[in-house]
Design a protein around this motif. Structure first.
Motif, PDB file in Angstrom:
ATOM      1  N   GLU A  49       0.833  -1.196   0.000  1.00  0.00           N
ATOM      2  CA  GLU A  49       0.000   0.000   0.000  1.00  0.00           C
ATOM      3  C   GLU A  49       0.872   1.251   0.000  1.00  0.00           C
ATOM      4  OE1 GLU A  49      -3.754  -1.137   2.655  1.00  0.00           O
ATOM      5  OE2 GLU A  49      -1.845  -1.603   3.650  1.00  0.00           O
ATOM      6  N   LYS A  50       0.236   2.399  -0.160  1.00  0.00           N
ATOM      7  CA  LYS A  50       0.975   3.662  -0.179  1.00  0.00           C
ATOM      8  C   LYS A  50       0.697   4.459   1.093  1.00  0.00           C
ATOM      9  CE  LYS A  50       1.442   4.378  -5.170  1.00  0.00           C
ATOM     10  NZ  LYS A  50       1.219   5.338  -6.281  1.00  0.00           N
ATOM     11  N   PHE A  51       1.762   4.887   1.764  1.00  0.00           N
ATOM     12  CA  PHE A  51       1.671   5.721   2.961  1.00  0.00           C
ATOM     13  C   PHE A  51       2.870   6.645   3.033  1.00  0.00           C
ATOM     14  CE2 PHE A  51      -0.943   2.163   4.486  1.00  0.00           C
ATOM     15  CZ  PHE A  51      -1.931   2.818   5.205  1.00  0.00           C
ATOM     16  N   PRO A  52       2.700   7.834   3.584  1.00  0.00           N
ATOM     17  CA  PRO A  52       3.867   8.538   4.103  1.00  0.00           C
ATOM     18  C   PRO A  52       4.385   7.739   5.299  1.00  0.00           C
ATOM     19  CG  PRO A  52       1.937   9.977   3.967  1.00  0.00           C
ATOM     20  CD  PRO A  52       1.453   8.573   3.802  1.00  0.00           C
ATOM     21  N   GLU A  78       5.359  12.230   1.578  1.00  0.00           N
ATOM     22  CA  GLU A  78       4.682  11.869   0.338  1.00  0.00           C
ATOM     23  C   GLU A  78       4.299  10.391   0.373  1.00  0.00           C
ATOM     24  OE1 GLU A  78       3.771  13.945  -2.020  1.00  0.00           O
ATOM     25  OE2 GLU A  78       4.646  15.580  -0.859  1.00  0.00           O
ATOM     26  N   PRO A  79       3.034  10.036   0.078  1.00  0.00           N
ATOM     27  CA  PRO A  79       2.665   8.616   0.040  1.00  0.00           C
ATOM     28  C   PRO A  79       3.540   7.851  -0.947  1.00  0.00           C
ATOM     29  CG  PRO A  79       0.721  10.008  -0.061  1.00  0.00           C
ATOM     30  CD  PRO A  79       1.894  10.929  -0.232  1.00  0.00           C
ATOM     31  N   MET A  80       4.036   6.694  -0.512  1.00  0.00           N
ATOM     32  CA  MET A  80       4.902   5.897  -1.363  1.00  0.00           C
ATOM     33  C   MET A  80       4.609   4.414  -1.120  1.00  0.00           C
ATOM     34  SD  MET A  80       8.422   6.669   0.785  1.00  0.00           S
ATOM     35  CE  MET A  80       9.417   6.079  -0.565  1.00  0.00           C
ATOM     36  N   PRO A  81       4.844   3.546  -2.121  1.00  0.00           N
ATOM     37  CA  PRO A  81       4.667   2.105  -1.904  1.00  0.00           C
ATOM     38  C   PRO A  81       5.542   1.661  -0.741  1.00  0.00           C
ATOM     39  CG  PRO A  81       4.948   2.589  -4.239  1.00  0.00           C
ATOM     40  CD  PRO A  81       5.270   3.861  -3.507  1.00  0.00           C
TER      41      PRO A  81
END
Length: 243
Positions: A49-52, A78-81
């Motif tokens: 999933e993507k999260f900061p 910044e949201p990232m995988p």
């Protein structure tokens, strides 16, 4: 990607919250362990999933009863995988936190790893619009040295940030604290804000005008912490009998 050194990672740790799991911490530990020993990484099994996120390394004291000390903490808003992000920031926080020397292999048995996945970002209506023990804070404000003072000494929760010229954005100062920091330090809101202003490298007088100039984003975090012994058990359970 922004590299943001912070104080010890914090956040919500409700048992029923499965957003952040020990598996995330094991993946971070694995990245560091393999980087220091040349071992083969174990592929993660959690969803990408993507999260900061922020990665925190603490080191245990050799003296009984002493709390672990911060050894490195850097993250990204910044949201990232998270499979790639955790592995990347595990090494960045271990090797590139300018406040500390690089973590060495001999320190591994004394380490604990904390993962904070950041959630629930909201624009605050003022520098007081957040809750100690629930929210982390990210502040940004124009460098006071470039403005003539029009300070009013009357405290106010209202932000004057809407009236600040956009062309001063290149002179913006910023800092963040994760949720647990305020609780651990025993700070109220004003103390936390003033500390964050100092952390942002403003060394002049902190006035009410300075506080009202702040743009504040509040957020929450989902956090897990694991120790080296837990990581060793996990890696052995995944087939590495030599660790």
């Amino acid at each position: 990607m922004s590299l943001l050194p912070v104080d010890p990672a914090g956040g919500l740790t409700a048992v029923e919250d499965k957003t952040c799991t020990p598996e995330h911490c094991f993946h971070a530990f694995d990245a560091l362990y393999c980087a220091l020993t040349g071992s083969t990484p174990i592929p993660p099994s959690f969803p990408d999933e993507k999260f900061p996120l922020f990665i925190t390394w603490n080191i245990k004291s050799s003296r009984p009863g002493r709390a672990p000390k911060l050894r490195g903490c850097i993250g990204n808003f910044e949201p990232m995988p998270i499979r790639e992000g955790i592995a990347e920031y595990a090494l960045i926080s271990a090797f590139k936190d300018s406040r500390f020397r690089k973590i060495e292999a001999k320190e591994l048995p004394l380490l604990e790893c904390g993962i904070s996945l950041l959630t629930d970002f909201e624009k605050a209506s003022s520098y007081l619009d957040w809750t100690v023990g629930v929210h982390g804070i990210h502040i940004s404000f124009p460098n006071p040295s470039i403005y003539p003072s029009t300070d009013s000494s009357a405290p106010s929760p209202l932000s004057s940030s809407a009236f600040l010229p956009r062309f001063f954005s290149r002179h913006t100062l910023s800092a963040t604290y994760l949720p647990d920091v305020m609780v651990e330090q025993g700070w109220d809101k004003i103390e936390a804000i003033d500390s964050a202003i100092r952390k942002a490298d403003w060394n002049g007088t902190i006035t009410e005008e300075t506080r009202r100039s702040i743009h504040l984003r509040r957020y929450q975090s989902r956090k897990r912490v694991v120790e080296w012994d837990e990581f060793v058990q996990w890696r052995r359970g995944n087939g590495d009998e030599d660790i």
